[in-house]
Scaffold this active site. Structure first.
Site, PDB file in Angstrom:
ATOM      1  CB  SER A 168      -0.958   0.006   1.192  1.00 11.64           C
ATOM      2  OG  SER A 168      -1.920  -0.995   1.021  1.00 11.64           O
ATOM      3  CB  THR A 171      -4.435  -4.902   6.400  1.00  7.98           C
ATOM      4  OG1 THR A 171      -4.483  -6.186   5.796  1.00  7.98           O
ATOM      5  CG2 THR A 171      -3.068  -4.711   7.030  1.00  7.98           C
ATOM      6  CE  LYS A 181      -8.684  -6.326   5.568  1.00 13.00           C
ATOM      7  NZ  LYS A 181      -8.970  -6.910   4.263  1.00 13.00           N
ATOM      8  CG  ASN A 240     -10.576  -1.903   3.137  1.00 12.31           C
ATOM      9  OD1 ASN A 240     -11.452  -1.040   3.077  1.00 12.31           O
ATOM     10  ND2 ASN A 240      -9.967  -2.356   2.063  1.00 12.31           N
ATOM     11  N   GLY A 243     -14.837 -19.749  -1.558  1.00  9.18           N
ATOM     12  CA  GLY A 243     -14.208 -19.065  -0.419  1.00  9.18           C
ATOM     13  C   GLY A 243     -15.196 -18.177   0.301  1.00  9.18           C
ATOM     14  N   GLY A 271     -13.988 -16.346   3.328  1.00  7.34           N
ATOM     15  CA  GLY A 271     -13.207 -15.601   4.313  1.00  7.34           C
ATOM     16  C   GLY A 271     -13.361 -14.102   4.049  1.00  7.34           C
ATOM     17  N   GLY A 272     -12.348 -13.331   4.432  1.00  7.38           N
ATOM     18  CA  GLY A 272     -12.424 -11.872   4.285  1.00  7.38           C
ATOM     19  C   GLY A 272     -12.643 -11.426   2.842  1.00  7.38           C
ATOM     20  CB  THR A 324     -15.636 -24.375   6.911  1.00 10.15           C
ATOM     21  OG1 THR A 324     -14.261 -24.753   6.975  1.00 10.15           O
ATOM     22  CG2 THR A 324     -16.318 -24.574   8.242  1.00 10.15           C
ATOM     23  CE1 TYR A 382      -2.570  -9.183  -4.773  1.00 10.09           C
ATOM     24  CE2 TYR A 382      -0.206  -9.273  -5.119  1.00 10.09           C
ATOM     25  CZ  TYR A 382      -1.288  -8.886  -4.371  1.00 10.09           C
ATOM     26  OH  TYR A 382      -1.095  -8.196  -3.202  1.00 10.09           O
TER      27      TYR A 382
HETATM   28  P1  NAP Z   1      -9.239 -15.954   4.911  1.00  9.44           P
HETATM   29  O1  NAP Z   1     -10.197 -15.006   5.521  1.00  9.44           O
HETATM   30  O2  NAP Z   1      -8.269 -16.682   5.780  1.00  9.44           O
HETATM   31  O3  NAP Z   1     -10.090 -17.042   4.062  1.00  9.44           O
HETATM   32  C1  NAP Z   1      -9.427 -18.136   3.464  1.00  9.44           C
HETATM   33  C2  NAP Z   1     -10.407 -18.895   2.567  1.00  9.44           C
HETATM   34  O4  NAP Z   1      -9.678 -19.941   1.910  1.00  9.44           O
HETATM   35  C3  NAP Z   1     -11.534 -19.582   3.347  1.00  9.44           C
HETATM   36  O5  NAP Z   1     -12.681 -19.633   2.563  1.00  9.44           O
HETATM   37  C4  NAP Z   1     -10.933 -20.989   3.577  1.00  9.44           C
HETATM   38  O6  NAP Z   1     -11.908 -21.999   3.784  1.00  9.44           O
HETATM   39  C5  NAP Z   1     -10.260 -21.210   2.230  1.00  9.44           C
HETATM   40  N1  NAP Z   1      -9.220 -22.242   2.335  1.00  9.44           N
HETATM   41  C6  NAP Z   1      -8.041 -22.168   2.986  1.00  9.44           C
HETATM   42  N2  NAP Z   1      -7.345 -23.309   2.843  1.00  9.44           N
HETATM   43  C7  NAP Z   1      -8.107 -24.134   2.090  1.00  9.44           C
HETATM   44  C8  NAP Z   1      -7.944 -25.455   1.603  1.00  9.44           C
HETATM   45  N3  NAP Z   1      -6.836 -26.165   1.854  1.00  9.44           N
HETATM   46  N4  NAP Z   1      -8.923 -25.995   0.848  1.00  9.44           N
HETATM   47  C9  NAP Z   1     -10.051 -25.277   0.561  1.00  9.44           C
HETATM   48  N5  NAP Z   1     -10.261 -24.023   1.003  1.00  9.44           N
HETATM   49  C10 NAP Z   1      -9.306 -23.449   1.764  1.00  9.44           C
HETATM   50  O7  NAP Z   1      -8.334 -15.234   3.814  1.00  9.44           O
HETATM   51  P2  NAP Z   1      -8.712 -13.916   2.940  1.00  9.44           P
HETATM   52  O8  NAP Z   1      -8.267 -12.712   3.682  1.00  9.44           O
HETATM   53  O9  NAP Z   1     -10.115 -14.018   2.501  1.00  9.44           O
HETATM   54  O10 NAP Z   1      -7.719 -14.093   1.706  1.00  9.44           O
HETATM   55  C11 NAP Z   1      -7.967 -15.076   0.714  1.00  9.44           C
HETATM   56  C12 NAP Z   1      -7.021 -14.852  -0.447  1.00  9.44           C
HETATM   57  O11 NAP Z   1      -7.342 -13.624  -1.064  1.00  9.44           O
HETATM   58  C13 NAP Z   1      -5.558 -14.747  -0.008  1.00  9.44           C
HETATM   59  O12 NAP Z   1      -4.777 -15.494  -0.911  1.00  9.44           O
HETATM   60  C14 NAP Z   1      -5.250 -13.260  -0.098  1.00  9.44           C
HETATM   61  O13 NAP Z   1      -3.901 -13.035  -0.427  1.00  9.44           O
HETATM   62  C15 NAP Z   1      -6.180 -12.832  -1.217  1.00  9.44           C
HETATM   63  N6  NAP Z   1      -6.626 -11.415  -1.114  1.00  9.44           N
HETATM   64  C16 NAP Z   1      -6.468 -10.623  -2.220  1.00  9.44           C
HETATM   65  C17 NAP Z   1      -6.916  -9.304  -2.168  1.00  9.44           C
HETATM   66  C18 NAP Z   1      -6.720  -8.391  -3.358  1.00  9.44           C
HETATM   67  O14 NAP Z   1      -6.866  -7.187  -3.224  1.00  9.44           O
HETATM   68  N7  NAP Z   1      -6.427  -8.938  -4.514  1.00  9.44           N
HETATM   69  C19 NAP Z   1      -7.541  -8.801  -1.020  1.00  9.44           C
HETATM   70  C20 NAP Z   1      -7.699  -9.661   0.080  1.00  9.44           C
HETATM   71  C21 NAP Z   1      -7.227 -10.970   0.016  1.00  9.44           C
HETATM   72  P3  NAP Z   1     -12.390 -22.373   5.277  1.00  9.44           P
HETATM   73  O15 NAP Z   1     -13.419 -21.339   5.652  1.00  9.44           O
HETATM   74  O16 NAP Z   1     -12.935 -23.737   5.133  1.00  9.44           O
HETATM   75  O17 NAP Z   1     -11.170 -22.305   6.148  1.00  9.44           O
END
Ligand code: NAP
Length: 293
Positions: free
Chosen positions: A27, A72, A76, A97, A136, A138-139, A162, A234
């Site tokens: 950032s 971040t 959040k 955020n 997915g 998550g966040g 999950t 990415y």
């Molecule tokens: P998070 O809140 O920890 O969520 C992780 C997600 O991945 C959950 O849905 C989790 O499922 C799933 N997951 C993890 N391990 C897995 C596995 N082995 N098999 C199947 N599903 C699995 O993470 P987040 O903050 O959402 O980030 C997710 C991704 O987005 C990251 O790679 C991050 O770098 C990227 N991201 C990118 C941006 C952008 O601006 N481009 C912004 C934010 C995040 P469960 O619920 O079952 O654990």
């Protein structure tokens, strides 16, 4: 005059991203590039804030007159209790955020929603009336789900390892949006009938999961009529490489990262960036990222 640095002076405003850890953050590069490009007198820095210090950090930042803060992991959600108002999209996501200084305190926003919207729009894909498969919950998944509902998708299927987390997200979304929202286990996505766009917001394809993909069977793309694949990760993941090999256009998450930052600036400075400027800044930062990160 030589050796005199006037780039930071008595009128320079301070902006920051807070998180823990934070030194990896891209950032500062994005916002300081924007400050220089737009000739704005501010600096943007990254500040490590431990969870137990969050409240005093937010109060202290306000007392210091810090005009805007990005928030971040892991703050959040916790920061939502420290704000004077929260935007409707951030409430729907359940996470903030971006903080904007006002005379009553900080207002909270979630620019991942707008960032993912700009990313798809600038890539030429219109999600309105489309059947969306989101992997997915998550966040990032929460933000993309709100973006899809907010953009008028026809249906949203949230598939997560999950399934309870997908159901929790769907229940919250139904309070704010009336589109058709369904949930399923990630392992069951082959049972889906139709899907126009896949949005991956799992961590499959990232870091030590680089070799993995949420779509194990690549016949899924053709069988379900997939038109577009967007991965929030990415650089380009296995998911995107395989979709491209099937002739499907794709988008990686770097654009979302840049556009959520531009959206924060729009909130702070009350000025919109036109599409050409957005794309130009994104391309410039991508060149830098590829060579240096
Ligand atoms: P998070 O809140 O920890 O969520 C992780 C997600 O991945 C959950 O849905 C989790 O499922 C799933 N997951 C993890 N391990 C897995 C596995 N082995 N098999 C199947 N599903 C699995 O993470 P987040 O903050 O959402 O980030 C997710 C991704 O987005 C990251 O790679 C991050 O770098 C990227 N991201 C990118 C941006 C952008 O601006 N481009 C912004 C934010 C995040 P469960 O619920 O079952 O654990």
């Amino acid at each position: 005059m030589k050796n005199v640095n006037t780039s930071v002076n008595g009128s320079t405003e301070v902006y920051a991203v807070i998180g823990c850890p934070i030194s990896h953050s891209f950032s500062p590069v994005i916002h300081n590039t924007m400050a220089e490009r737009l000739g704005r007198n501010f600096i943007y820095t990254a500040l490590r804030v431990e969870p137990e210090a969050l409240e005093s950090a937010v109060k202290g930042a306000y007392a210091l007159g810090i005009r805007g803060i990005n928030v971040t992991v892991p703050h959040k959600k916790a920061v939502m209790d420290m704000l004077c108002a929260i935007d409707k999209r951030a409430l729907a996501v359940g996470a903030v955020n971006t903080l904007k200084y006002t005379e009553n305190g900080y207002e909270g926003y979630n620019t991942d929603v707008i960032g993912s919207y700009y990313a798809l729009k600038n890539a030429g894909y219109d999600i309105r009336d489309k059947a969306v498969l989101l992997t997915g919950a998550g966040g990032a998944g929460n933000a993309c789900a709100v973006m899809a509902c907010d953009s008028g998708c026809r249906s949203l299927t949230i598939a997560n390892r999950t399934v309870e987390k997908a159901e929790e997200l769907a229940d919250n979304l139904r309070k704010h949006y009336s589109c058709d929202i369904n949930t399923m286990r990630l392992a069951d996505i082959h049972s889906l009938e139709k899907c126009d766009i896949i949005i991956n917001a799992t961590t499959l394809g990232f870091g030590d999961k680089r070799a993995l993909t949420p779509i194990e069977d690549r016949s899924f793309f053709k069988d379900k009529g997939v038109e577009f694949v967007f991965d929030v990760i990415y650089p380009k993941t296995r998911l995107l490489n395989e979709a491209e090999e099937e002739g499907i256009p794709t988008l990686a998450g770097f654009d979302m990262l840049v556009y959520q930052a531009l959206a924060a600036e729009e909130i702070w400075f009350g000025e919109k960036f036109d599409i050409d400027t957005q794309k130009e800044i994104c391309a410039l930062l991508w060149e830098y990222y590829k060579e240096n990160m």
